[in-house]
Design an enzyme around this catalytic site. Structure first.
Site, short mmCIF file in Angstrom:
data_model
loop_
_atom_site.label_atom_id
_atom_site.label_comp_id
_atom_site.label_asym_id
_atom_site.label_seq_id
_atom_site.Cartn_x
_atom_site.Cartn_y
_atom_site.Cartn_z
CG ASP A 10 -1.95 1.05 1.26
OD1 ASP A 10 -3.13 0.68 1.33
OD2 ASP A 10 -1.59 2.24 1.21
CG ASP A 108 -2.90 3.43 -2.12
OD1 ASP A 108 -3.92 2.73 -1.99
OD2 ASP A 108 -2.32 3.99 -1.18
CD GLU A 109 -5.62 -1.79 -0.31
OE1 GLU A 109 -5.95 -2.69 0.45
OE2 GLU A 109 -6.36 -0.82 -0.57
P1 TTP Z 1 -5.26 4.85 1.50
O1 TTP Z 1 -4.22 3.87 1.12
O2 TTP Z 1 -6.37 4.41 2.39
O3 TTP Z 1 -4.61 6.11 2.19
P2 TTP Z 1 -3.25 6.86 1.87
O4 TTP Z 1 -2.45 6.15 0.83
O5 TTP Z 1 -3.56 8.29 1.56
O6 TTP Z 1 -2.51 6.84 3.25
P3 TTP Z 1 -1.79 5.61 4.00
O7 TTP Z 1 -0.36 6.03 4.14
O8 TTP Z 1 -2.50 5.50 5.30
O9 TTP Z 1 -1.98 4.42 3.10
O10 TTP Z 1 -5.95 5.42 0.20
C1 TTP Z 1 -5.25 5.62 -1.03
C2 TTP Z 1 -5.72 6.87 -1.73
O11 TTP Z 1 -7.12 6.78 -1.97
C3 TTP Z 1 -5.55 8.13 -0.92
O12 TTP Z 1 -4.27 8.71 -1.09
C4 TTP Z 1 -6.66 9.01 -1.40
C5 TTP Z 1 -7.75 8.06 -1.82
N1 TTP Z 1 -8.80 8.00 -0.80
C6 TTP Z 1 -9.90 8.86 -0.93
O13 TTP Z 1 -10.00 9.61 -1.90
N2 TTP Z 1 -10.88 8.83 0.04
C7 TTP Z 1 -10.80 8.02 1.15
O14 TTP Z 1 -11.71 8.04 2.01
C8 TTP Z 1 -9.67 7.14 1.27
C9 TTP Z 1 -9.55 6.24 2.48
C10 TTP Z 1 -8.71 7.18 0.28
MG MG Z 2 -2.16 4.09 0.91
#
Ligand code: TTP
Ligand code: MG
Length: 347
Positions: A10, A108-109
């Site tokens: 991720d 992103d995952e």
């Molecule tokens: P995530 O992987 O949940 O969050 P992140 O990558 O920003 O942070 P982390 O370091 O905790 O992984 O989500 C990936 C992307 O998806 C995030 O950058 C933006 C988008 N997203 C939204 O637009 N709305 C949301 O509610 C979430 C959870 C994510």
């Molecule tokens: Mg992320």
């Protein structure tokens, strides 16, 4: 049973990290990506925030007005989805080279089945290489979790954030899970957690004391899943043929409304925009969901799956509108936002 080794990767604060990369002057400052805060009057939500902004309590899905209250001096940026999608495609291209069994979950995952390595030590080395390659090519950090199934790999990566690697071997699963908060289990959201907490259950260790029958009695079928997850049993199959991406759009009304003409004309526009993207990419549609956020921020969604998959605009539109109508009939509150998301698969 054959021993599985599953890797979950991720990207760290994905949208905001890309913005930092594009604008090095933002480094070290709080960055919030999402709706326009309009000096505190903005009505959308936060997509994500970098770790500096998270120190102020800002997080994904929070109202942008609240984020502005918490940290007005933050750098607020709009969502540049086209850029993030391009970056994501390149990253997924790298990830897919590390195993023939991969599954992309979101921008992103992703999961990789790396059982062929037959060793957790080698798995860790692969994770280091993967992280390094992504960083070298994209200048972005990521976090990796490794475990005997998808559930453990995912929880492990969430525990190792940011820029980390965490390996949980099969013999370590219970020790790893026991001290964690119940909400670390995917599927235990705030509402389920609240019920469990009212029973004095906060940690996974405490959750394991509840019998399967009791969990089923309280939560129905989900209770059974919770029972298994608390013990570290989760799906291990990584299924590339099901790389289901989703495409969605939503709209926040300038003022909360109950006017069906306003609500449905916006919703039709959303459907047309989503359809345009589906057509451009030549995808088939395997499911659709309508989402509705009400005045008090309660958010409801309703979905329908298509088997076989469909590629017909009129049908998609009819089903999506019916789903939204159902949501509106069930909830009489003023509407703040409507949206639609479709699950798509390559044709
Ligand atoms: P995530 O992987 O949940 O969050 P992140 O990558 O920003 O942070 P982390 O370091 O905790 O992984 O989500 C990936 C992307 O998806 C995030 O950058 C933006 C988008 N997203 C939204 O637009 N709305 C949301 O509610 C979430 C959870 C994510
Ligand atoms: Mg992320």
């Amino acid at each position: 049973m054959k021993q599985r080794i599953i890797l979950h990767i991720d990207m760290d604060y994905f949208f905001a990290q890309i913005e930092e990369r594009e604008n090095p002057q933002f480094k070290g400052k709080p960055v919030v990506v999402g709706a326009d805060p309009k000096g505190g009057k903005g009505r959308g939500v936060v997509s994500t925030a970098n770790y500096e902004a998270r120190k102020y309590g800002i997080h994904s899905a929070m109202p942008i007005s609240k984020a502005y209250q918490l940290c007005p001096q933050a750098i607020f940026l709009p969502v540049n989805m086209r850029l993030y999608e391009k970056v994501s495609e390149r990253i997924m291209g790298i990830i897919k080279n590390y195993s023939s069994k991969w599954e992309i979950i979101s921008l992103d995952e992703a999961y990789l089945d790396i059982s062929f390595l037959k060793s957790y030590k080698k798995a860790e080395r692969l994770a280091e290489e993967l992280k390094k390659e992504i960083f070298k090519k994209e200048k972005l950090t990521s976090t990796v979790g490794i475990g005997p199934n998808k559930l453990i790999a995912k929880i492990a990566s969430s525990q190792a954030k940011p820029n980390g690697i965490l390996t949980v071997r099969p013999t370590e699963v219970q020790k790893f899970l026991n001290p964690l908060d119940i909400q670390e289990i995917p599927g235990i959201g705030p509402k389920t957690a609240e019920i469990l907490r009212s029973l004095g259950i906060n940690k996974i260790k405490e959750l394991k004391r509840l019998k399967k029958s009791k969990l089923k009695e309280i939560f129905g079928r989900v209770g059974e899943t919770i029972y298994h997850h608390a013990r570290g049993f989760g799906e291990s199959e990584v299924s590339p043929e099901e790389i289901i991406k989703s495409i969605g759009k939503e709209y926040t009304f300038e003022e909360d409304t109950r006017d069906p003409e306003i609500i449905f004309s916006i919703f039709e526009e959303i459907i047309r925009e989503v359809w345009q993207e589906i057509k451009e990419k030549g995808f088939l549609i395997s499911g659709v969901s309508a989402v509705c956020r009400f005045q008090d921020f309660e958010t409801k969604s309703k979905q329908k799956s298509f088997k076989p998959k469909i590629s017909n605009f009129e049908f998609l539109e009819k089903v999506a509108k019916k789903l939204l109508l159902d949501l509106l009939l069930k909830n009489k509150k003023l509407v703040r936002l409507v949206g639609m998301r479709v699950k798509v698969a390559p044709n």
